[in-house]
Design a protein around this motif. Structure first.
Motif, PDB file in Angstrom:
ATOM      1  N   ILE B 105       0.814  -1.207   0.000  1.00  0.00           N
ATOM      2  CA  ILE B 105       0.000   0.000   0.000  1.00  0.00           C
ATOM      3  C   ILE B 105       0.847   1.257   0.000  1.00  0.00           C
ATOM      4  O   ILE B 105       0.670   2.125  -0.853  1.00  0.00           O
ATOM      5  CB  ILE B 105      -0.958  -0.012   1.201  1.00  0.00           C
ATOM      6  CG1 ILE B 105      -1.856  -1.231   1.066  1.00  0.00           C
ATOM      7  CG2 ILE B 105      -1.767   1.270   1.241  1.00  0.00           C
ATOM      8  CD1 ILE B 105      -3.035  -1.244   1.920  1.00  0.00           C
ATOM      9  N   LEU B 107       4.193   1.950  -0.511  1.00  0.00           N
ATOM     10  CA  LEU B 107       5.107   2.214  -1.629  1.00  0.00           C
ATOM     11  C   LEU B 107       4.380   2.486  -2.940  1.00  0.00           C
ATOM     12  O   LEU B 107       4.681   3.474  -3.607  1.00  0.00           O
ATOM     13  CB  LEU B 107       6.078   1.042  -1.799  1.00  0.00           C
ATOM     14  CG  LEU B 107       7.451   1.206  -1.146  1.00  0.00           C
ATOM     15  CD1 LEU B 107       8.357   0.070  -1.573  1.00  0.00           C
ATOM     16  CD2 LEU B 107       8.080   2.529  -1.510  1.00  0.00           C
ATOM     17  N   PRO B 108       3.397   1.646  -3.324  1.00  0.00           N
ATOM     18  CA  PRO B 108       2.677   1.979  -4.557  1.00  0.00           C
ATOM     19  C   PRO B 108       2.013   3.340  -4.474  1.00  0.00           C
ATOM     20  O   PRO B 108       2.065   4.105  -5.436  1.00  0.00           O
ATOM     21  CB  PRO B 108       1.645   0.864  -4.678  1.00  0.00           C
ATOM     22  CG  PRO B 108       2.217  -0.257  -3.926  1.00  0.00           C
ATOM     23  CD  PRO B 108       2.994   0.342  -2.807  1.00  0.00           C
ATOM     24  N   ALA B 111       4.589   5.942  -5.009  1.00  0.00           N
ATOM     25  CA  ALA B 111       5.033   5.965  -6.414  1.00  0.00           C
ATOM     26  C   ALA B 111       3.998   6.661  -7.274  1.00  0.00           C
ATOM     27  O   ALA B 111       4.323   7.509  -8.111  1.00  0.00           O
ATOM     28  CB  ALA B 111       5.277   4.541  -6.900  1.00  0.00           C
ATOM     29  N   VAL B 112       2.725   6.311  -7.058  1.00  0.00           N
ATOM     30  CA  VAL B 112       1.668   6.884  -7.880  1.00  0.00           C
ATOM     31  C   VAL B 112       1.555   8.380  -7.629  1.00  0.00           C
ATOM     32  O   VAL B 112       1.448   9.178  -8.576  1.00  0.00           O
ATOM     33  CB  VAL B 112       0.338   6.164  -7.581  1.00  0.00           C
ATOM     34  CG1 VAL B 112      -0.818   6.961  -8.118  1.00  0.00           C
ATOM     35  CG2 VAL B 112       0.365   4.774  -8.165  1.00  0.00           C
TER      36      VAL B 112
END
Lengths: 636, 183, 103
Positions: B105, B107-108, B111-112
């Motif tokens: 959750i 890290l993505p 990144a997004v």
């Protein structure tokens, strides 16, 4: 007829496809298709050669990609050098196709063998016809692939697999340099075409450093493909493949591609003195160095392999001293007599079932046709007049003598050794007393399909030397040039080959000097040669072991650091909060728990190695993309 | 600012699209997620329509809303009856494990957010043309002409690709059945 | 009577981000597939927008979008075939437990 040259490579390609897909259902598993296609290609090639000799040339191209103002065209072109190469390649390929009918009869992968042979012929012909570096590079890799497939033809044996990998990887080292060179020249000259790059060089559009660097990098590719020092190590091992394939690929055609490349791009090499001296010295060193190893080899094919390396060194050295015509002429004569020697050795191996010369002997009586043709080939290799090798080697020596006496003397030494090892191999194989009675008894000459190619190639090896005049009018750089007869060079060359032959006969036939005594006297040198100057061992130590070590290091980094970052950040967060809580409980408890926790986390770190989850990989990939974008935004 | 019906329509359609896309990712039941996905596709067809791409809008409805959403629904029904029936359904079945939570959750999301942030910065820095260049009417005719002249080879290749995908999908699904019966 | 070019671009960025988040964070293979579809659609919005606003790009932009639709249709068909295979063999479609890439 010349306009039809583009058809020539397509015929073997069609044959390769047909053999690959329908071979099982065709009579003879499709071998006839391959022979029919290559015969037609040969006839067409002869037509093209006649057309070119009457002054015709042809070229064609298709648009491959357009990028802004830049139009990339993929084209073919046939001139003097191309027409000659077409005939040489198709002729040798045809002989090998026919010879293999019997040699490979009943082989487990007969169909595959013929398919790859046709594919190779297609690639080699395409390489010859390509009018630009990029297309040439594509075919360059294709012939490398075919070579790999044929070296590993009997892949049940791990040694053959190793040899195939070695050949592929070693040549790849040179190819990387070659590709960088192509791109460097493209960035400077704005074209991949040989004539346009040469024109740009002549007009001074290419910076001096880039010209030298580009030429030397291109030459790196040639060094790999033509097995020049220090990338020669793959060719002797490549003898693991079927002998007729060795004759075609590792003697006559593919290994000559490096020489052809330098000749084709001669407009890039010739203006750069640095590149020319690199080419000349690499060639000369290789010629001498490989010849010395050829003296001690026991495997008949390996002797021929080192001889091939040495002869390719002659051609490269000739190019380096500006002897364009001489190099190409030697390429042609060498293609014939070396293919002949390989096929003859194939005939011997077929008859005796061994490759070790110490287990042969006296075979001349049993194999008269093979013996006579071998003698012609060996004579051409030594350079005995009036066989073909004499004329071409003489031209190279004359050009070298005129340009650089140091190169000349190195080549003379190599020629002396050539005479010695060739005589040695000839005597050990065909004369003297049979050393292996059983093999000798069962040895017999092969059938028509094996002897006819030998006879045809033998005739060619004997007479092509007389074509030197027309050849020089057809294949030249700048203006026609033919080496003038030079009495001094002729004298030196004659003395050294006679001396080499006599010395070999003295040792092996008349036993004037005991071989054992010789080995004892020169033991360190003998050992050095036997171990091939320890170069293979060195490469094995540095590159193979080194790569494995590096891979282990990388795997360790991947496991601990890459995954460690992902898991470690989470661990740090949790650890921090945990540690603060533990600190409240008391320093002692905290320390104990902390150490335990560290072990838990450490084991987790190592347990969850390389998750195998594509999402982790995708995430890292995407983070890299974002980082790149950020750099672009900040930088631009 | 003048009241511009096209612009308002665009904003409304986009807002629905973003909200339903968000629901695709967060819906508790996978069936709902698939239906939200269908709604997103439909809204995007509206976006295409507003930008003068009538043919693409029609294709969007046919391919995405009609075909792909349906296939995904079939896929769900065939592959996981449990979640469809509502048992064991969790919107984000993340293990109660910090590392996993972080990787799945945090890290993505970071990144997004970084990506969208960068893109917004880029878009705001460039000076875009204000007015559309204008498509000049008949886009269907234009696409058809382009497909059969400039893009004829990609077009044929796309046809081959579809055929290969069709065969491949059948082979993958059927081969396993055969093996199962034998074994 | 016009939409600024930045609107569709922002919309595309938002949808791409959501789709990416879905593709990266979910464990269910079908949900990941949906995320990927969202990303592909976001790309299509960009293509259509540029086709609309840039001179001379109209045909190319829309044709490219059409190709993306074709490719994504093929991709969904294949991906679902693989997922069904997985569901049959493993009785689950949890990507976390599929670690064939592990060495």
């Amino acid at each position: 007829m010349v306009e039809l040259a583009w058809l020539i490579p397509l015929l073997p390609l069609v044959a390769a496809v047909v053999i690959a897909f329908l071979g099982k259902r065709l009579p003879g598993q499709g071998d006839r298709i391959g022979i029919a296609a290559i015969s037609m290609a040969f006839v067409l090639s002869v037509g093209v050669l006649v057309g070119v000799m009457n002054g015709g040339t042809a070229a064609g191209s298709v648009t491959w990609a357009i990028h802004g103002d830049l139009v990339l065209r993929m084209g073919w072109e046939v001139g003097g050098i191309g027409a000659v190469m077409l005939v040489v390649v198709t002729l040798v390929s045809l002989m090998v196709h026919v010879f293999s009918l019997e040699y490979m009869k009943g082989d487990v992968r007969y169909q595959r063998y013929y398919g790859v042979l046709s594919l190779f012929t297609f690639s080699m012909l395409g390489l010859v016809l390509a009018d630009n570096l990029l297309l040439l590079f594509i075919f360059w890799e294709l012939v490398g692939l075919c070579s790999f497939l044929l070296i590993g033809h009997w892949y049940e044996d791990l040694d053959n697999v190793r040899a195939a990998n070695k050949a592929f990887l070693t040549t790849r080292v040179g190819d990387v340099g070659m590709f960088i060179g192509i791109m460097l020249l493209f960035s400077q000259a704005g074209s991949f075409r040989f004539d346009e790059i040469a024109a740009a060089v002549a007009a001074g559009d290419v910076a001096g450093w880039a010209l030298a660097a580009g030429a030397i990098l291109l030459f790196a590719g040639a060094v790999g493909k033509s097995a020049q020092f220090p990338l020669h190590v793959w060719l002797p091992d490549a003898m693991a493949g079927p002998t007729p394939a060795s004759a075609l690929i590792h003697a006559a055609t593919m290994v000559a591609a490096g020489v052809y490349l330098v000749a084709r791009a001669f407009g890039i090499f010739e203006p750069s003195d640095a590149a020319m001296s690199v080419v000349a010295w690499i060639g000369a060193i290789t010629a001498l160095f490989a010849a010395t190893i050829g003296v001690v080899m026991e495997d008949i094919k390996r002797v021929l392999a080192y001889s091939t390396i040495s002869q390719l060194g002659f051609m490269v050295a000739a190019l380096g001293v500006g002897g364009y015509t001489a190099a190409m002429f030697h390429l042609m004569t060498h293609a014939f007599f070396k293919a002949l020697l390989f096929l003859a050795s194939g005939s011997v191996i077929h008859a005796t079932g061994t490759q070790n010369m110490h287990e042969m002997g006296g075979l001349f009586k049993k194999l008269p046709i093979t013996g006579w043709t071998w003698l012609i080939g060996a004579g051409a290799l030594i350079g005995i007049p009036p066989l073909s090798g004499f004329f071409s080697k003489e031209e190279i020596l004359i050009d070298a003598y005129a340009a650089n006496p140091a190169i000349f003397w190195v080549l003379v030494a190599a020629a002396a050794l050539t005479a010695f090892y060739t005589t040695r191999a000839t005597y050990l194989t065909f004369f003297g007393a049979p050393r292996d009675r059983a093999a000798y008894e069962k040895a017999h000459e092969g059938g028509m399909v094996m002897t006819y190619p030998l006879i045809i190639l033998g005739a060619l090896a004997a007479v092509t030397g007389f074509l030197a005049g027309p050849f020089a009018d057809l294949v030249y750089y700048g203006h026609p040039h033919r080496a003038e007869f030079n009495t001094f060079v002729f004298g030196v060359a004659t003395v050294v080959w006679v001396a080499g032959v006599l010395l070999a006969l003295a040792i092996y036939k008349f036993n004037l000097v005991s071989r054992r005594r010789l080995i004892q006297a020169f033991y360190p040198i003998w050992m050095l040669l036997k171990r091939r100057y320890y170069i293979d061992d060195l490469y094995n130590l540095v590159f193979v072991r080194g790569t494995i070590g590096l891979a282990m290091v990388m795997a360790w980094i991947d496991r601990t650091i890459v995954d460690g970052i992902v898991n470690g950040v989470a661990w740090a967060t949790r650890k921090l909060s945990g540690f603060i809580g533990e600190f409240d409980l008391g320093v002692v408890d905290g320390a104990v728990n902390g150490i335990a926790g560290a072990f838990v986390v450490g084991s987790r770190l190592f347990r969850r190695v390389q998750t195998g989850l594509f999402q982790s990989y995708a995430l890292v990939l995407f983070l890299g993309l974002v980082a790149g974008l950020v750099i672009l935004v900040i930088g631009g | 600012m003048d009241f511009d019906p096209t612009r308002v329509a665009f904003i409304v359609v986009s807002a629905i699209a973003v909200v339903s896309a968000f629901r695709v990712v967060t819906a508790a039941k996978i069936m709902h997620a698939a239906l939200w996905l269908g709604l997103t596709f439909l809204m995007l067809a509206g976006v295409f329509l507003l930008m003068g791409a009538e043919f693409l809008a029609a294709a969007q409805v046919l391919i995405y809303v009609g075909a792909i959403t349906t296939i995904i629904l079939f896929g769900i029904m065939l592959s996981e009856a449990a979640e469809v029936r509502g048992r064991g359904a969790a919107p984000l079945p993340v293990r109660r494990d910090d590392a996993s939570l972080f990787r799945r959750i945090v890290l993505p999301a970071l990144a997004v957010l970084a990506f969208v942030g960068v893109m917004v910065v880029v878009y705001s820095q460039v000076s875009w043309p204000d007015a559309p260049a204008g498509l000049g009417g008949d886009t269907v005719r234009m696409i058809g002409r382009a497909l059969f002249t400039d893009f004829i080879i990609p077009f044929e290749l796309a046809a081959v690709l579809l055929l290969i995908a069709l065969i491949g999908a059948i082979v993958i699904a059927v081969r396993d059945n055969g093996r199962r019966e034998q074994g | 009577m016009s939409i600024p070019l930045s609107y569709p671009l922002m919309l595309a960025a938002a949808l791409f981000g959501i789709g990416l988040y879905g593709a990266l964070s979910q464990r269910n293979a079908i949900r990941i597939l949906m995320g990927i579809e969202l990303m592909l659609n976001a790309v299509n919005i960009n293509l259509v927008a540029f086709a609309y606003y840039l001179e001379g790009a109209a045909a190319a932009g829309q044709v490219f979008a059409l190709f993306i639709m074709t490719v994504s249709a093929a991709e969904v068909a294949l991906a679902l075939a693989i997922i069904l295979l997985l569901a049959k063999r493993e009785k689950h479609i949890d990507i976390e437990q599929v670690n064939l890439l592990r060495w």
